[in-house]
Design an enzyme around this catalytic site. Sequence first.
Site, PDB file in Angstrom:
ATOM      1  N   ASP A  10      -3.315   0.212   8.302  1.00  9.80           N
ATOM      2  CA  ASP A  10      -2.461  -0.142   7.173  1.00  9.80           C
ATOM      3  C   ASP A  10      -1.997  -1.584   7.393  1.00  9.80           C
ATOM      4  OD1 ASP A  10      -0.423  -0.541   5.321  1.00  9.80           O
ATOM      5  OD2 ASP A  10       0.331   1.510   5.471  1.00  9.80           O
TER       6      ASP A  10
ATOM      7  N   ARG B 165     -13.000   6.079 -15.519  1.00  9.75           N
ATOM      8  CA  ARG B 165     -12.545   6.632 -14.245  1.00  9.75           C
ATOM      9  C   ARG B 165     -13.453   6.182 -13.095  1.00  9.75           C
ATOM     10  NH1 ARG B 165     -13.632  11.654 -12.288  1.00  9.75           N
ATOM     11  NH2 ARG B 165     -14.195  12.418 -14.371  1.00  9.75           N
TER      12      ARG B 165
ATOM     13  N   TYR C  31       4.788   4.511   8.478  1.00  6.47           N
ATOM     14  CA  TYR C  31       5.409   4.595   7.159  1.00  6.47           C
ATOM     15  C   TYR C  31       5.726   6.047   6.830  1.00  6.47           C
ATOM     16  CZ  TYR C  31       5.603   4.474   2.022  1.00  6.47           C
ATOM     17  OH  TYR C  31       5.967   4.635   0.711  1.00  6.47           O
TER      18      TYR C  31
ATOM     19  N   LYS D 112       3.652  -4.033  -2.607  1.00  6.39           N
ATOM     20  CA  LYS D 112       4.510  -4.904  -1.787  1.00  6.39           C
ATOM     21  C   LYS D 112       4.087  -6.372  -1.914  1.00  6.39           C
ATOM     22  CE  LYS D 112       6.306  -1.005  -0.145  1.00  6.39           C
ATOM     23  NZ  LYS D 112       5.319   0.018  -0.532  1.00  6.39           N
TER      24      LYS D 112
END
Length: 265
Positions: free
Chosen positions: A163, A39, A92, A188
């Site tokens: 972003d 982790r 977004y 994306k």
Amino acid sequence: MAGARPEAVNNAPVNHPVTFTSTFHSQAVAGSGDRVYARFANPSWDGFEQLLGQLELATLPALVYSSGMAAIAAALSLVPRGGTLVLPRHSYNGSLSLLAQMEAAGDVVVRPIDITDTAAGIAALQGADALWLESPTNPMLEVAELPVLLAAAAEHGVLSLVDNTFATPLLQRPLGLGADVVVHSVTKSLSGHSDVVLGAAVTSNPQLREKLHAYRTLHGAIASPMDVFLALRGMRTLSVRLERAQSNAQFLAEQLEAHPAVGAV
């Protein structure tokens, strides 16, 4: 080559292998930087994080997350509790939905702006704590004057978060324009094959990176080693895919503009 294995010895693999493990052997004491538990870190992440960091002109490796929204949530966690965040009104939808929840809980005050109105954007920075930018915006494709807005944010002492999913670091590098943190939905263009869900955050600020890393670790927003392997493979073709995408878009725009049934493009 960025993102490749550093070993130059004979028969060494070129690509980073996929490491499926939850724990690592360690003789070290706590805080030594050893992986210890998956982790915290995984060698399968290393190549991707190094490559994206270099592409974004960061002085530190990127941080990969389980999704674009996980990376966005990590970046937004840097905004002081109850602080004011300036952002494009057409951001977004996932970002807007998360911010709506945060605002309802009293965690943030959202100050939406028309990102194409640079003067209004600069004025909105007065008394703000953070600036969130998308350029182009998703899905309205509005373009912001990033150098001007980021310079104004720095002048006002406002944390700047960008972003960069749509443009990718091959078209713009916000860190080089003054941004504090850049985030991506790796799902994306970066990955490019619609077969993984991943996110990433990039910064050259060691303190901010430590906070982003702690968020990933403590919220369990970690990526599958196999997904990161696939994303790194996808990144190898980003330049040719982006070139073709722009060429196709230009062709379609020209065809639509010439069509008598289309009023404007």
